[in-house]
Design a protein around this motif. Sequence first.
Motif, PDB file in Angstrom:
ATOM      1  N   LEU A 147      48.824  52.128  11.731  1.00  0.00           N
ATOM      2  CA  LEU A 147      48.485  50.867  12.405  1.00  0.00           C
ATOM      3  C   LEU A 147      49.515  49.778  12.124  1.00  0.00           C
ATOM      4  O   LEU A 147      49.908  49.021  13.016  1.00  0.00           O
ATOM      5  N   MET A 177      46.112  56.169   7.554  1.00  0.00           N
ATOM      6  CA  MET A 177      45.831  55.500   8.834  1.00  0.00           C
ATOM      7  C   MET A 177      46.344  54.045   8.852  1.00  0.00           C
ATOM      8  O   MET A 177      46.952  53.630   9.858  1.00  0.00           O
ATOM      9  N   ARG A 207      38.949  50.120   4.806  1.00  0.00           N
ATOM     10  CA  ARG A 207      38.254  50.265   6.075  1.00  0.00           C
ATOM     11  C   ARG A 207      37.922  51.740   6.296  1.00  0.00           C
ATOM     12  O   ARG A 207      38.603  52.615   5.780  1.00  0.00           O
ATOM     13  N   TYR A 250      38.117  55.042   8.091  1.00  0.00           N
ATOM     14  CA  TYR A 250      38.929  55.717   9.094  1.00  0.00           C
ATOM     15  C   TYR A 250      38.490  57.174   9.224  1.00  0.00           C
ATOM     16  O   TYR A 250      38.077  57.792   8.243  1.00  0.00           O
ATOM     17  N   ILE A 251      38.573  57.721  10.424  1.00  0.00           N
ATOM     18  CA  ILE A 251      38.267  59.153  10.622  1.00  0.00           C
ATOM     19  C   ILE A 251      39.434  59.986  10.085  1.00  0.00           C
ATOM     20  O   ILE A 251      39.260  60.981   9.405  1.00  0.00           O
ATOM     21  N   HIS A 252      40.636  59.541  10.427  1.00  0.00           N
ATOM     22  CA  HIS A 252      41.852  60.249  10.027  1.00  0.00           C
ATOM     23  C   HIS A 252      42.270  59.792   8.624  1.00  0.00           C
ATOM     24  O   HIS A 252      42.824  58.707   8.461  1.00  0.00           O
ATOM     25  N   ASP A 300      45.531  42.816   3.904  1.00  0.00           N
ATOM     26  CA  ASP A 300      44.290  42.245   4.445  1.00  0.00           C
ATOM     27  C   ASP A 300      44.125  42.527   5.942  1.00  0.00           C
ATOM     28  O   ASP A 300      43.017  42.780   6.413  1.00  0.00           O
ATOM     29  N   LEU A 301      45.234  42.468   6.672  1.00  0.00           N
ATOM     30  CA  LEU A 301      45.160  42.658   8.130  1.00  0.00           C
ATOM     31  C   LEU A 301      44.754  44.095   8.476  1.00  0.00           C
ATOM     32  O   LEU A 301      43.947  44.328   9.372  1.00  0.00           O
ATOM     33  N   VAL A 302      45.326  45.051   7.748  1.00  0.00           N
ATOM     34  CA  VAL A 302      45.021  46.478   7.979  1.00  0.00           C
ATOM     35  C   VAL A 302      44.603  47.080   6.641  1.00  0.00           C
ATOM     36  O   VAL A 302      45.402  47.723   5.960  1.00  0.00           O
TER      37      VAL A 302
END
Lengths: 138, 138, 138
Positions: free
Chosen positions: C91, C87, C75, C77-79, C69-71
């Motif tokens: 992180l 990605m 989401r 991401y470009i990479h 959930d935190l990362v």
Amino acid sequence: MRQALHHLTIETRGKGLTEITRPVRLWLQETGITTGLLTLWCTHTSASLTVQENADPTVRRDIAAFFEDLVPEHRQYIHDDEGPDDMPAHLRTMLTGVNLSIPVAHGAPTLGVWQGIYLFEHRRQPHRRTVVLHVLGD
Amino acid sequence: MRQALHHLTIETRGKGLTEITRPVRLWLQETGITTGLLTLWCTHTSASLTVQENADPTVRRDIAAFFEDLVPEHRQYIHDDEGPDDMPAHLRTMLTGVNLSIPVAHGAPTLGVWQGIYLFEHRRQPHRRTVVLHVLGD
Amino acid sequence: MRQALHHLTIETRGKGLTEITRPVRLWLQETGITTGLLTLWCTHTSASLTVQENADPTVRRDIAAFFEDLVPEHRQYIHDDEGPDDMPAHLRTMLTGVNLSIPVAHGAPTLGVWQGIYLFEHRRQPHRRTVVLHVLGD
């Protein structure tokens, strides 16, 4: 080259930051080591070590509020044997760390002007915490 | 067994990652120590040290975007004397850390192939930052 | 005062925690160093090192869920060359760290009773990971 080891005991008052810069500096002075490497190790999984601004108490209140939101107590956890602050305490410890290694020069840790060393208690209740201090140098 | 200490100065261009692997490697070579322990200490509370992939610049842009969301500037903070990036800078520093200790072998830090050492600036304005380098070994 | 260096190889089974306390303790014993400083360095940018409660497996499941959930993978991401877990892995590594330095006393790291050392794999696929171990002391 020689080394010294010490167990520092800190009584916390529940969640929040307790500054330990002074007892760490004093112990380092007693060892007589002037150049070297100082390591701090917090022996818990629900309290951590962090470096923060040592001037402004409002910083500490913002830190407390931020971590309550980042790792909320009201989230559903499987592991909750010791209450709603149990699992958040483990997660906050993972995110902030239990270890610091600071170079030593002129008999003192090379902290910046605004840096203070803090024990970050993540449990609601007061706890007796242990931080192992180690220094290697001459 | 001997040790060496150095203050590395880094000029940042505001928020983001600045790679410092090269100056760290060069200083280590100058010390002549081939096996030992290298420690980096960032002397600030609004800039941190991190290890990341040193190949792809898109990684850095994703990191920047992620931290803007994780620790937002628009959150309500009590401590905002130095602007909306003040308190987020402290929190990002706590989450990423100001200290790295890397074993040294064959005169170089034992970084992985993809690892680079970065200073992570958390303030909007460019700053002059100091990282203390310390090595112990022979 | 002397030092020793070792490369520990860990086969992970995809995302999650693998305890490495035992191989670390065993290697330390083999070096014969009884007082000193033990450093662990994970040579990757998509796997990290963390200290956690070594008793309860539910803690590990809560940790996994929290970091999802935190990362989040979903989401934008470009990479994303290596997939949606690429990605987030970088992180999560930044947030939990690749380095631990633990004082050594009586031939063992000064871990607390509940502390275990874990490699935290952040990629979906199993990987062969390397952790550099270094000890300095006597």
